[in-house]
Design an enzyme around this catalytic site. Structure first.
Site, PDB file in Angstrom:
ATOM      1  N   ARG A   1      -7.400   7.227   4.353  1.00 29.28           N
ATOM      2  CA  ARG A   1      -6.470   8.007   5.196  1.00 29.28           C
ATOM      3  C   ARG A   1      -5.767   9.031   4.327  1.00 29.28           C
ATOM      4  O   ARG A   1      -5.136   8.681   3.326  1.00 29.28           O
ATOM      5  CB  ARG A   1      -5.433   7.128   5.884  1.00 29.28           C
ATOM      6  CG  ARG A   1      -4.740   7.872   7.063  1.00 29.28           C
ATOM      7  CD  ARG A   1      -3.554   7.119   7.636  1.00 29.28           C
ATOM      8  NE  ARG A   1      -2.503   7.007   6.655  1.00 29.28           N
ATOM      9  CZ  ARG A   1      -1.820   5.890   6.418  1.00 29.28           C
ATOM     10  NH1 ARG A   1      -2.071   4.801   7.090  1.00 29.28           N
ATOM     11  NH2 ARG A   1      -0.883   5.876   5.497  1.00 29.28           N
TER      12      ARG A   1
ATOM     13  N   GLU B   1      -0.626  12.377   0.196  1.00 32.90           N
ATOM     14  CA  GLU B   1      -1.413  11.484  -0.640  1.00 32.90           C
ATOM     15  C   GLU B   1      -2.726  11.158   0.055  1.00 32.90           C
ATOM     16  O   GLU B   1      -2.886  11.364   1.260  1.00 32.90           O
ATOM     17  CB  GLU B   1      -0.658  10.189  -0.942  1.00 32.90           C
ATOM     18  CG  GLU B   1      -0.472   9.303   0.268  1.00 32.90           C
ATOM     19  CD  GLU B   1       0.146   7.969  -0.079  1.00 32.90           C
ATOM     20  OE1 GLU B   1       0.079   7.562  -1.243  1.00 32.90           O
ATOM     21  OE2 GLU B   1       0.696   7.338   0.833  1.00 32.90           O
TER      22      GLU B   1
ATOM     23  N   ASN C   1      -5.050   7.928   0.634  1.00 35.59           N
ATOM     24  CA  ASN C   1      -5.104   6.473   0.504  1.00 35.59           C
ATOM     25  C   ASN C   1      -6.542   5.997   0.534  1.00 35.59           C
ATOM     26  O   ASN C   1      -7.268   6.285   1.487  1.00 35.59           O
ATOM     27  CB  ASN C   1      -4.357   5.815   1.660  1.00 35.59           C
ATOM     28  CG  ASN C   1      -2.933   6.293   1.773  1.00 35.59           C
ATOM     29  OD1 ASN C   1      -2.064   5.858   1.026  1.00 35.59           O
ATOM     30  ND2 ASN C   1      -2.679   7.221   2.691  1.00 35.59           N
TER      31      ASN C   1
ATOM     32  N   SER D   1      -3.255   1.483   6.444  1.00 32.98           N
ATOM     33  CA  SER D   1      -2.748   0.703   7.572  1.00 32.98           C
ATOM     34  C   SER D   1      -2.728   1.519   8.856  1.00 32.98           C
ATOM     35  O   SER D   1      -2.882   2.731   8.847  1.00 32.98           O
ATOM     36  CB  SER D   1      -1.356   0.187   7.257  1.00 32.98           C
ATOM     37  OG  SER D   1      -0.518   1.265   6.984  1.00 32.98           O
TER      38      SER D   1
ATOM     39  N   LYS E   1      -2.366   8.644  -7.754  1.00 40.71           N
ATOM     40  CA  LYS E   1      -1.676   9.929  -7.856  1.00 40.71           C
ATOM     41  C   LYS E   1      -2.145  10.696  -9.088  1.00 40.71           C
ATOM     42  O   LYS E   1      -2.332  11.918  -9.048  1.00 40.71           O
ATOM     43  CB  LYS E   1      -0.176   9.644  -7.947  1.00 40.71           C
ATOM     44  CG  LYS E   1       0.705  10.836  -8.097  1.00 40.71           C
ATOM     45  CD  LYS E   1       2.143  10.365  -8.186  1.00 40.71           C
ATOM     46  CE  LYS E   1       2.929  11.200  -9.176  1.00 40.71           C
ATOM     47  NZ  LYS E   1       2.586  10.903 -10.575  1.00 40.71           N
TER      48      LYS E   1
ATOM     49  N   LYS F   1       9.527  15.565 -11.922  1.00 39.07           N
ATOM     50  CA  LYS F   1       9.009  14.199 -11.968  1.00 39.07           C
ATOM     51  C   LYS F   1       8.649  13.837 -13.392  1.00 39.07           C
ATOM     52  O   LYS F   1       8.058  14.656 -14.085  1.00 39.07           O
ATOM     53  CB  LYS F   1       7.748  14.083 -11.111  1.00 39.07           C
ATOM     54  CG  LYS F   1       8.008  14.130  -9.637  1.00 39.07           C
ATOM     55  CD  LYS F   1       6.728  13.856  -8.899  1.00 39.07           C
ATOM     56  CE  LYS F   1       7.023  13.519  -7.444  1.00 39.07           C
ATOM     57  NZ  LYS F   1       5.941  12.802  -6.827  1.00 39.07           N
TER      58      LYS F   1
ATOM     59  N   GLU G   1       4.014   6.894 -15.242  1.00 40.31           N
ATOM     60  CA  GLU G   1       4.075   6.099 -14.031  1.00 40.31           C
ATOM     61  C   GLU G   1       5.218   5.103 -14.184  1.00 40.31           C
ATOM     62  O   GLU G   1       5.622   4.761 -15.287  1.00 40.31           O
ATOM     63  CB  GLU G   1       2.758   5.342 -13.821  1.00 40.31           C
ATOM     64  CG  GLU G   1       1.539   6.236 -13.723  1.00 40.31           C
ATOM     65  CD  GLU G   1       1.379   6.892 -12.361  1.00 40.31           C
ATOM     66  OE1 GLU G   1       2.080   6.481 -11.440  1.00 40.31           O
ATOM     67  OE2 GLU G   1       0.578   7.826 -12.256  1.00 40.31           O
ATOM     68  N   GLY G   2       5.718   4.646 -13.106  1.00 40.37           N
ATOM     69  CA  GLY G   2       6.853   3.730 -13.159  1.00 40.37           C
ATOM     70  C   GLY G   2       6.454   2.305 -13.470  1.00 40.37           C
ATOM     71  O   GLY G   2       5.292   2.023 -13.746  1.00 40.37           O
TER      72      GLY G   2
ATOM     73  N   ARG H   1       3.230   9.510  11.984  1.00 40.11           N
ATOM     74  CA  ARG H   1       4.437   8.704  11.791  1.00 40.11           C
ATOM     75  C   ARG H   1       5.664   9.595  11.740  1.00 40.11           C
ATOM     76  O   ARG H   1       5.621  10.664  11.124  1.00 40.11           O
ATOM     77  CB  ARG H   1       4.345   7.850  10.530  1.00 40.11           C
ATOM     78  CG  ARG H   1       3.607   6.544  10.835  1.00 40.11           C
ATOM     79  CD  ARG H   1       3.346   5.773   9.602  1.00 40.11           C
ATOM     80  NE  ARG H   1       2.635   6.596   8.646  1.00 40.11           N
ATOM     81  CZ  ARG H   1       2.453   6.250   7.396  1.00 40.11           C
ATOM     82  NH1 ARG H   1       2.937   5.109   6.959  1.00 40.11           N
ATOM     83  NH2 ARG H   1       1.778   7.031   6.579  1.00 40.11           N
TER      84      ARG H   1
END
Lengths: 601, 601
Positions: free
Chosen positions: B219, B235, B237, B242, B399, B453, B457-458, B577
């Site tokens: 998606r 993004e 997916n 979902s 990402k 940013k 990555e976190g 959404r």
């Protein structure tokens, strides 16, 4: 079995009261206080006006049969206690999943729960406060049996054949205002609720109100009696017949499960009869709406303000959309506030003309907490809207009227066809007055085959207020064995509603005989129904309970008449309900009921 | 608007934390501690590997536009910030029900809630403990918008056209093992989760594992940027996309509402595009199952043991039945326990051969609480079962890979068709390194148009443990104004995840410029997306919230390749959404998201 039920009750449903299957007992509980299962606001398992008491506890004795011939009695009915030939044992072999792989059963349970959630087989969860008012919140799957119930095709056909006859019977009885008034005279004195209904009925008789278009959406409930091998009517519901929606969906659930698992179980999904109750009811309502002939008029559902079985109703109403019929939903209090009657008889509610009033409330005393609700009922009755049911149809479905119909030569007043009369009579259970010495002797000898019922109707919710303290008091007293005999009798009187069972029947009959008082006129003797038991897998709250259960078959019927023309008179699908049959020592059955379907054998 | 949201938050959802829309922030919360809305376990609104930060707060300034031409930069991407011609204003006039009779709106709300309950538009209720484990209990309607979102047909077509291109792109990228490994080298050092995925990927490279049959159910999510009038990708997916199930049903709900109420609203139900995501996904899975060519093999859904969005998954899996495909459902831990690999590569789980592994878990660090889950993931990867996604597909959706694809001449390595490349590039948002003086100057001048940013990555859930105390501490400190400047910066750093917005962009850039340190390599500048806002009626928990909202369009794509043959490469329906766009002063947006559909304009 009893212990199994106890442990189930204590471990899983400690906060749920057990409840007896008998109708009279239910009268001792007000609807709003009915704690065990919100969906049984239905009129059949809890109907205070139930016709026949049945008793699910299987009492094991060999060679016991009901008297094969009983004579005509003053207050009784004439019926040969014949046993039906060619009837297979009413067992349910398919229910025994013991031989099936446990993993498969678990998979079926999971799939059934998923299916029910995706397909709207839902009710409001009593643990969620808003679930009875706001759709879409606090939903839980409706209780259902994992598999359909094996049911002999001959009995099913018999029940289906009866539907149009009962439809016609109700219509004919409803037209005989004096019969309704006369039959309910005694009831009126002791039952405030029926008395109010009769008052409205009287007013309609006074103004000579005619219902040109009459719509009946009924359900006749039956049980298979194991002793007589007969299909016996439990009651005929003429108001607020529940589960045409969810009942249809349970049949689809079972069909879906058998399509997927049938091969493993040796079952064929095609043996589940088609169940079109919800679509046929919607069709009948739409036809009634058409007959009313006001395209801007709406169908109004009279609903309880708190209704956890709302989705069953929504299924039916959502089909109205397919007929381009707008449905509104109002409580009796709202109708009192927003309703008005135009000079031409048109009922306006919130400014909208109402063509059909469909009652899903108004059948119990608790639906009328104030004069407002009675005023709303009267307003609707006075209007030209098609009432489903009219006050006459409502009264025609009371237990007392059904007792009257069971008397000799009464059916003949309303039905012409002798075959129809015979069919109807065949499904009536035995009913005798106490002035018949022969039957009293038999009952003293074999009290387990009878139920003693007081003639008077019960007292609605007020009765509960009295009952509960008495119940507690007598329980304590019972425990300390104080004045044992008296209290055992009275205790049982209370916990089983007004009905007297088993050894107490003998004791009471002997006492009445000895005292020679007039008190015996207050009682009648009824045949006790012994439904067959079978193992069932009952799903509730996401948990599967395996237990012995009994089942009750409801057959829906739709009737629509416009003046002299019968537009619809049909059987419309069915409802099977299954209930854990565990019972306690007091002779009172307890358990919970689930929606089920039929597997024809 | 902000106040409206506050009062909503405080009165109705006092126990719900507000949450920012930005992806990096979500990384600071572990899935299991995510309190506000259980259904957003979805990868798009909360995905720790999100590609683009967007910012829903509408900052009102006139005449502001992004630089119309930006040169090629070292770590950036090349894209003309052209504005699309002929695009109507992205407004949503249909949402304004102010002119519609209030009673009608209330009736629509009621009908919508009923419809969703009857048609399986449900999720587990977070207030009911068992709702994530046991189907059929603790259900509540899925959050949904009352009406579809007006959306320009040209953008919708553009998004649909991109689906097969992205499908193909993911497949090509997945085949370039070295590209994946190299691109993620830096990420591997700072992100333990991606590092574990890369380890599995390395092992597959080592054993030269080939995936002959490749199934992708993707998606791609987009937003319409109000400033550039461009459809920008948020993004892509490639794992656990979902709402193919519930998204389809919301379209049906809206269609049903417009059929009934469209005339009053001046809307045409036919303008809601057909949404076949769930059936096409099921078709793709069934085709993959057929390709695997083992009639006894099952489709295995890898699910979280606690999943309140299970009904979305069940919709998809229930369709497998129509293809006579058996579906089993296992957690990673169960797969570790019950799984085994046959010498021929067949994956057995609980003794059943698995043809297709469909991941609806395994996308977040919290899905791997122990080594067992990693062991299960490796086991599946080693097997011949068709993984949806394979480890390569999974990594291709990170990402970091999407950043790499945005670099000059990278898309050209994987796609042949120049038109396709142009289409893909057009939907990429701007991305630049800090060693470009021109863009840094622009960002200092107009910081509101950029997001800073950190490159790294976190850190997954552990970050949360640190974040919450800091958040509390810094809030207190902030209140007493102690060392104001420093803490304002850091406070915002934490509450918005790792992203830096607004005035802080300027301050940070000026500081870095002044210090002349190497720290700037740790940051990138990204174009900030300003989605258009419109009034929406958002239904959650039976309550309707009217508020300004932003929307995100997801386009599903299914791809199936068997060796050299592409069996399926299609766009399969959509997911809209909508989310309340209220934001707080700290520059962090908060609100909740609901399922929506499209009304083409």
């Amino acid at each position: 079995m009893g212990a199994g039920y106890s442990s189930l009750c204590l471990s899983t449903f400690t906060h749920h009261h057990s409840f007896p299957l008998t109708a009279f007992h239910c009268k001792t509980k007000s609807k709003s206080n009915f704690p065990f299962n919100p969906i049984y606001k239905d009129r059949s398992f809890n109907n205070p006006l139930r016709r026949i008491a049945y008793f699910p506890q299987p009492i094991r004795f060999s060679g016991c049969e009901l008297p094969s011939k009983v004579g005509t009695l003053k207050c009784g009915k004439v019926r040969e206690m014949e046993s039906q030939e060619g009837v297979a044992a009413i067992t349910n072999p398919m229910r025994d999943l013991e031989t099936v792989d446990e993993d498969l059963v678990q998979q079926m349970i999971y799939d059934a729960l998923v299916w029910s959630s995706l397909h709207g087989l839902v009710v409001g969860d009593k643990n969620v406060q808003r679930s009875g008012r706001t759709p879409g919140v606090g939903m839980v799957h409706a209780p259902f049996a994992l598999l359909p119930l094996s049911f002999p095709e001959s009995y099913y056909s018999q029940a289906c054949e009866l539907a149009p006859i009962f439809n016609e019977l109700v219509d004919r009885v409803s037209l005989d205002g004096n019969f309704l008034q006369d039959s309910l005279t005694r009831t009126k004195k002791v039952d405030a609720f029926t008395s109010r209904l009769l008052d409205i009925h009287s007013k309609m008789l006074e103004i000579n109100k005619k219902e040109d278009i009459r719509l009946g959406l009924h359900r006749s409930d039956y049980m298979l009696d194991e002793h007589t091998k007969l299909l016996l009517q439990i009651e005929l519901n003429t108001i607020s017949c529940s589960f045409p929606g969810l009942g249809t969906i349970v049949s689809e659930l079972h069909r879906s499960l058998l399509i997927h698992y049938g091969e493993h179980l040796g079952l064929d999904s095609k043996k589940i009869p088609g169940n079109s109750s919800v679509s046929r009811f919607a069709e009948a309502m739409a036809k009634a709406w058409t007959e009313y002939n006001n395209p801007r008029a709406v169908v109004m559902v009279v609903a309880q303000s708190e209704e956890r079985n709302m989705y069953d109703q929504h299924w039916l109403c959502s089909l109205n959309n397919t007929y381009n019929v707008t449905t509104i939903r109002k409580s009796l209090a709202e109708i009192d506030m927003q309703g008005e009657l135009l000079p031409d008889g048109t009922l306006l509610v919130g400014g909208q003309a109402v063509s059909v009033v469909y009652f899903r409330a108004g059948y119990a005393p608790s639906d009328y907490p104030s004069e407002s609700e009675w005023s709303a009922r009267l307003l609707m009755e006075q209007s030209s809207a098609i009432k489903c049911p009219s006050i006459s149809y409502h009264l025609a479905g009371t237990k007392k009227i059904q007792q009257e119909l069971a008397k000799p030569n009464v059916l003949e007043r309303f039905l012409d066809n002798k075959e129809d009369i015979a069919k109807v009579r065949k499904c009536f259970a035995g009913l005798w007055s106490l002035d018949d010495a022969e039957i009293v002797s038999k009952a003293i000898e074999r009290p387990e085959l009878y139920v003693m019922k007081p003639q008077r109707e019960g007292g609605g919710p007020i009765f509960l207020i009295f009952t509960l303290p008495f119940f507690l008091l007598f329980t304590i007293i019972y425990i300390i064995h104080w004045w044992e005999h008296c209290f055992r009798t009275r205790f049982r009187y209370f916990i089983s509603g007004n009905n007297i069972y088993g050894e107490d029947v003998r004791e009471t009959l002997l006492r009445l005989k000895k005292e020679g008082s007039e008190e015996d006129a207050a009682y009648i003797l009824m045949q006790r129904i012994f439904p067959s038991e079978s193992l069932a897998y009952l799903m509730r709250d996401g948990v599967c309970h395996k237990d012995q259960a009994i089942s009750e078959l409801g057959i829906y019927g739709a009737y629509l008449r416009s003046k002299d023309k019968v537009i619809m008179n049909e059987q419309c699908g069915y409802l099977m309900r299954t209930k854990i049959s565990s019972s306690n020592e007091g002779g009172v059955a307890a358990g919970f009921a689930v929606l089920d379907s039929i597997y024809l054998t």
